[in-house]
Design a protein around this motif. Structure first.
Motif, short mmCIF file in Angstrom:
data_model
loop_
_atom_site.label_atom_id
_atom_site.label_comp_id
_atom_site.label_asym_id
_atom_site.label_seq_id
_atom_site.Cartn_x
_atom_site.Cartn_y
_atom_site.Cartn_z
N UNK B 106 43.07 -10.22 -9.36
CA UNK B 106 44.52 -10.05 -9.23
C UNK B 106 45.13 -11.36 -9.67
N UNK B 107 45.98 -11.29 -10.68
CA UNK B 107 46.53 -12.50 -11.27
C UNK B 107 47.91 -12.75 -10.68
N UNK B 108 48.19 -14.03 -10.44
CA UNK B 108 49.53 -14.42 -9.98
C UNK B 108 50.47 -14.27 -11.16
N UNK B 109 51.40 -13.29 -11.05
CA UNK B 109 52.23 -12.95 -12.22
C UNK B 109 53.38 -13.90 -12.44
N UNK B 110 53.53 -14.91 -11.53
CA UNK B 110 54.65 -15.83 -11.75
C UNK B 110 54.46 -16.62 -13.05
N UNK B 111 53.25 -17.15 -13.26
CA UNK B 111 53.01 -17.83 -14.53
C UNK B 111 51.60 -17.56 -15.07
N UNK B 112 50.88 -16.58 -14.44
CA UNK B 112 49.53 -16.18 -14.84
C UNK B 112 48.57 -17.36 -14.82
N UNK B 113 48.88 -18.36 -13.98
CA UNK B 113 48.10 -19.61 -13.97
C UNK B 113 46.94 -19.57 -12.99
N UNK B 114 46.88 -18.56 -12.09
CA UNK B 114 45.74 -18.51 -11.15
C UNK B 114 45.50 -17.06 -10.78
N UNK B 115 44.28 -16.82 -10.33
CA UNK B 115 43.97 -15.45 -9.93
C UNK B 115 43.03 -15.46 -8.74
N UNK B 116 42.91 -14.27 -8.11
CA UNK B 116 42.00 -14.11 -6.97
C UNK B 116 40.98 -13.04 -7.35
N UNK B 117 39.70 -13.29 -7.07
CA UNK B 117 38.67 -12.34 -7.43
C UNK B 117 38.57 -11.25 -6.37
N UNK B 136 34.64 -12.21 -2.54
CA UNK B 136 35.96 -11.57 -2.42
C UNK B 136 36.95 -12.64 -1.97
N UNK B 137 38.06 -12.77 -2.71
CA UNK B 137 39.07 -13.75 -2.35
C UNK B 137 38.87 -15.11 -2.99
N UNK B 138 37.85 -15.21 -3.86
CA UNK B 138 37.63 -16.48 -4.57
C UNK B 138 38.81 -16.77 -5.50
N UNK B 139 39.35 -17.99 -5.36
CA UNK B 139 40.55 -18.32 -6.16
C UNK B 139 40.20 -19.27 -7.30
N UNK B 140 40.86 -19.04 -8.43
CA UNK B 140 40.60 -19.93 -9.61
C UNK B 140 41.88 -20.13 -10.40
N UNK B 141 41.95 -21.26 -11.04
CA UNK B 141 43.10 -21.50 -11.95
C UNK B 141 42.72 -21.06 -13.35
N UNK B 142 43.72 -20.54 -14.05
CA UNK B 142 43.48 -20.16 -15.46
C UNK B 142 43.96 -21.31 -16.34
N UNK B 143 43.01 -22.06 -16.85
CA UNK B 143 43.41 -23.21 -17.68
C UNK B 143 43.52 -22.83 -19.16
N UNK B 144 42.85 -21.75 -19.53
CA UNK B 144 42.82 -21.35 -20.94
C UNK B 144 44.06 -20.54 -21.30
N UNK B 145 44.83 -21.02 -22.26
CA UNK B 145 46.09 -20.37 -22.65
C UNK B 145 45.89 -18.99 -23.21
N UNK B 146 44.75 -18.80 -23.93
CA UNK B 146 44.48 -17.50 -24.52
C UNK B 146 44.35 -16.45 -23.42
N UNK B 147 43.61 -16.81 -22.35
CA UNK B 147 43.44 -15.90 -21.23
C UNK B 147 44.78 -15.59 -20.57
N UNK B 148 45.58 -16.65 -20.39
CA UNK B 148 46.88 -16.48 -19.73
C UNK B 148 47.76 -15.50 -20.49
N UNK B 149 47.79 -15.68 -21.83
CA UNK B 149 48.61 -14.81 -22.67
C UNK B 149 48.13 -13.36 -22.57
N UNK B 150 46.81 -13.20 -22.51
CA UNK B 150 46.25 -11.85 -22.49
C UNK B 150 46.45 -11.18 -21.13
N UNK B 151 46.33 -11.96 -20.05
CA UNK B 151 46.63 -11.44 -18.72
C UNK B 151 48.05 -10.91 -18.67
N UNK B 152 48.96 -11.72 -19.26
CA UNK B 152 50.37 -11.36 -19.26
C UNK B 152 50.57 -10.05 -20.02
N UNK B 153 49.90 -9.95 -21.21
CA UNK B 153 50.02 -8.74 -22.04
C UNK B 153 49.54 -7.51 -21.27
#
Lengths: 98, 544
Positions: B106-117, B136-153
């Motif tokens: 589940x991605x944080x849709x505010x800026x797609x910068x982090x997600x929870x597994x 379950x509940x493992x949190x990570x930051x999305x540092x890769x811009x390509x991933x962020x753009x694709x999550x958003x899409x």
């Protein structure tokens, strides 16, 4: 030698310039051969002619004989040297010199 | 031996076959590399598309194994049984379809910068990886811009799925793709993303044979073309050209006609060349023959001319003293033709014991025609003179005879005199010839302006006139042709009458031979080597 031709109705005026000798007379003879047909009055202007040799005289004689059959031939502006040649060779007797 | 080898090599290297074939092989190799590279790119791209589509279907199927409406609840510890069930389905599915990773986040849709597994299943055996499963509940930051753009899409439902390619992963794992599909709730809203990471081991497996196949095919084609072209070029190009070249070399050396080359190649240009060589040889040989023949002809004409010269010179008296037994007069003459034969002549002979005939003439024109005319005139004049009569009568007769057959309009200037040696009385006639020069004893050489008539041959029916004059004992008579006064120097200046008279007077004390050699020498010195266009002829008589 330069040969200048001027043609009018039945007449032909040829002005010669330079020397009419063994080297140059064949050209003059050829020129006459080509242009005498139908000419009734042939006038030769010798004003700028410096010298004439026996080869040149022979061409004049030929022309005179041709013109005797079809008309008349005159030579004008003959200088002293050439006149003397005409006199010595007796050509003044058969040529019409003006 | 070393030198031989290197010269064979350098000959081979400079040969047409090596150069053209080498060029073609080089081009083929370059072409092979380019074709291989383009093929590889296209192959990879097609493979990736195909792979992405298949992976999408896998991911899409996987979403049916989970309930999109409840995934947020799992994080809060709700519906644990349902979560465990879905987890076991996904795990089984992951193993079943042979992928490295299946996970739902589940991605944080505010800026797609982090997600929870939410779900995370790893199969490290598939792609030679060493991933650790996320809780379950493992949190990570999305540092890769390509991933962020694709999550958003995905969240904004711009596309059905997104794919990330890793052709050369930096962590040493096999090339792989990660395909993302949306996880939706019952309303159709996107609540999470399901990702599948699948290794592209088939790509690597398929790529190597492709490269090898292209390389082998290129090499085989290059060898085939090289062999075929070598054969073809040698046969249709190199051999014909060598043949033409060696024939040209042979011809240059031997200058003889060889076997015609004929059609040596199917190339028009080369056949044209060999045809030209054949034509050139024929033309050259003919030309050489013509030149040789004309050189021989020229030699023959030269020989005939020198013979003609001998005949001409000997047709007039040319041995001096001419009458050694006569003491009452002396005579000398000279004739120098400008060409081998000339149109001038002189003559003298006794009509009877007391009468000496003297003639000098100059035919219009030069060379052979003039020489023939001169011979005829001289013979006519001397024959008719021996029959008696005055010079005037003789010239009238000669003129009539010449005019009858004079088709070339030639004429001859002629001076003819008959001298009575006992009295010095001279009867003469001048047919258009130069004035005689006379020196009476005690006086000087002077031009005698005699009566002039028309040159002989100019016109029929002319009556030639005589004149008389008396030569005293010791008088000298000089007759000549126009070659003397008209001798020219390099600047086209003429020797002239005046200079001639002066020169005559310079030698007036000498006998006829001295006078004539003197004039000749002076005229030659004046001309100073300039080419003379007219014959030089003169005659001098001294009455003693």
């Amino acid at each position: 030698m330069t040969i200048n031709k001027q043609k009018n109705e039945n007449g032909l005026l040829i002005s010669l310039e330079g020397r009419l000798d063994t080297t140059t007379s064949p050209a003059f003879e050829q020129e006459l051969k080509e242009s005498l047909e139908g000419v009734e009055l042939l006038t030769l202007d010798f004003e700028k002619l410096d010298y004439i040799s026996s080869a040149g005289l022979r061409v004049l004689l030929s022309a005179q004989k041709t013109m005797n059959k079809q008309g008349e031939m005159k030579i004008k502006n003959v200088n002293e040297t050439i006149l003397e040649i005409f006199e010595v060779t007796g050509f003044n007797d058969i040529l019409t010199i003006e | 031996m070393q030198g031989d080898k290197s010269s064979i090599w350098s000959r081979f290297r400079s040969g047409m076959t090596f150069n053209i074939i080498g060029m073609i092989v080089l081009l083929l190799i370059v072409f092979g590399i380019i074709a291989g590279a383009v093929g590889l790119v296209n192959f990879t791209s097609a493979f990736e598309n195909e792979y992405a589509t298949t992976t999408y279907h896998m991911a899409d199927t996987a979403t049916t194994l989970i309930n999109g409406s409840h995934i947020a609840d799992y994080l809060e510890g709700k519906r644990t049984i349902e979560y465990m069930q879905s987890k076991s389905y996904l795990e089984a599915y992951c193993k079943r379809i042979g992928v490295s990773l299946i996970y739902v986040i589940i991605v944080d849709t505010s800026d797609y910068g982090r997600f929870v597994s939410v779900f995370n299943h790893v199969d490290n055996t598939v792609g030679n990886t060493n991933y650790v499963e996320w809780e379950l509940g493992h949190k990570r930051d999305t540092t890769n811009d390509e991933y962020r753009a694709k999550y958003k899409a995905i969240y904004e439902q711009q596309s059905a799925y997104e794919t990330v390619y890793r052709n050369n992963p930096s962590d040493g794992s096999l090339p792989h793709i990660t395909t993302m599909v949306p996880v939706k709730d019952s309303e159709g809203e996107v609540t999470g993303i399901l990702c599948i990471q699948r290794p592209m081991s088939e790509l690597v497996g398929a790529r190597r044979p492709y490269v090898i196949a292209v390389a082998v095919a290129t090499a085989l084609l290059a060898i085939f073309v090289a062999v075929f072209y070598t054969f073809f070029m040698r046969r249709q190009f190199v051999n014909p050209i060598s043949k033409v070249a060696s024939e040209a070399t042979r011809f240059a050396r031997e200058n003889t006609k060889g076997e015609p080359l004929g059609k040596v190649s199917r190339f028009k240009e080369i056949s044209d060349l060999s045809g030209s060589i054949d034509t050139m040889e024929t033309d050259m040989v003919n030309y050489i023959e013509t030149i040789t023949a004309s050189a021989a002809e020229k030699e023959r004409i030269g020989f005939e001319l020198s013979l003609a010269n001998t005949i001409q010179v000997n047709s007039i008296p040319n041995v001096f003293p001419a009458f050694p037994e006569r003491t009452d007069f002396d005579i000398y003459a000279s004739m120098t033709p400008a060409k081998q034969v000339g149109g001038d002549f002189y003559n003298f002979f006794f009509v009877d014991d007391d009468h000496l005939a003297i003639s000098i003439g100059d035919v219009s024109g030069k060379g052979i025609p003039a020489a023939l005319f001169m011979m005829v005139t001289n013979i006519l004049v001397s024959d008719r003179t021996r029959m008696g009569g005055t010079p005037g009568e003789i010239l009238t007769f000669v003129n009539h005879n010449i005019c009858e057959h004079n088709k070339a309009d030639m004429f001859v200037t002629l001076w003819l005199g008959v001298l009575e040696l006992s009295t010095g009385n001279l009867i003469a006639s001048n047919a258009g010839h130069e004035y005689p020069v006379i020196m009476q004893p005690g006086g000087k050489f002077e031009v005698f302006k005699d009566k002039h008539c028309l040159a002989v041959g100019a016109m029929d029916g002319v009556k030639y006139k005589d004149y008389t004059l008396k030569l005293e004992r010791g008088a000298k008579l000089f007759v000549y042709t126009d070659g003397i006064p008209e001798a020219t120097d390099h600047d086209n200046r003429m020797f002239g009458m005046e200079r001639m008279i002066d020169t005559l007077n310079k030698f007036s004390g000498d006998g006829p031979e001295g006078v004539i050699t003197g004039i000749k020498r002076e005229a030659e010195r004046f001309a100073n080597g300039a080419e003379q266009f007219d014959d030089l002829t003169m005659l001098c008589l001294e009455l003693k």
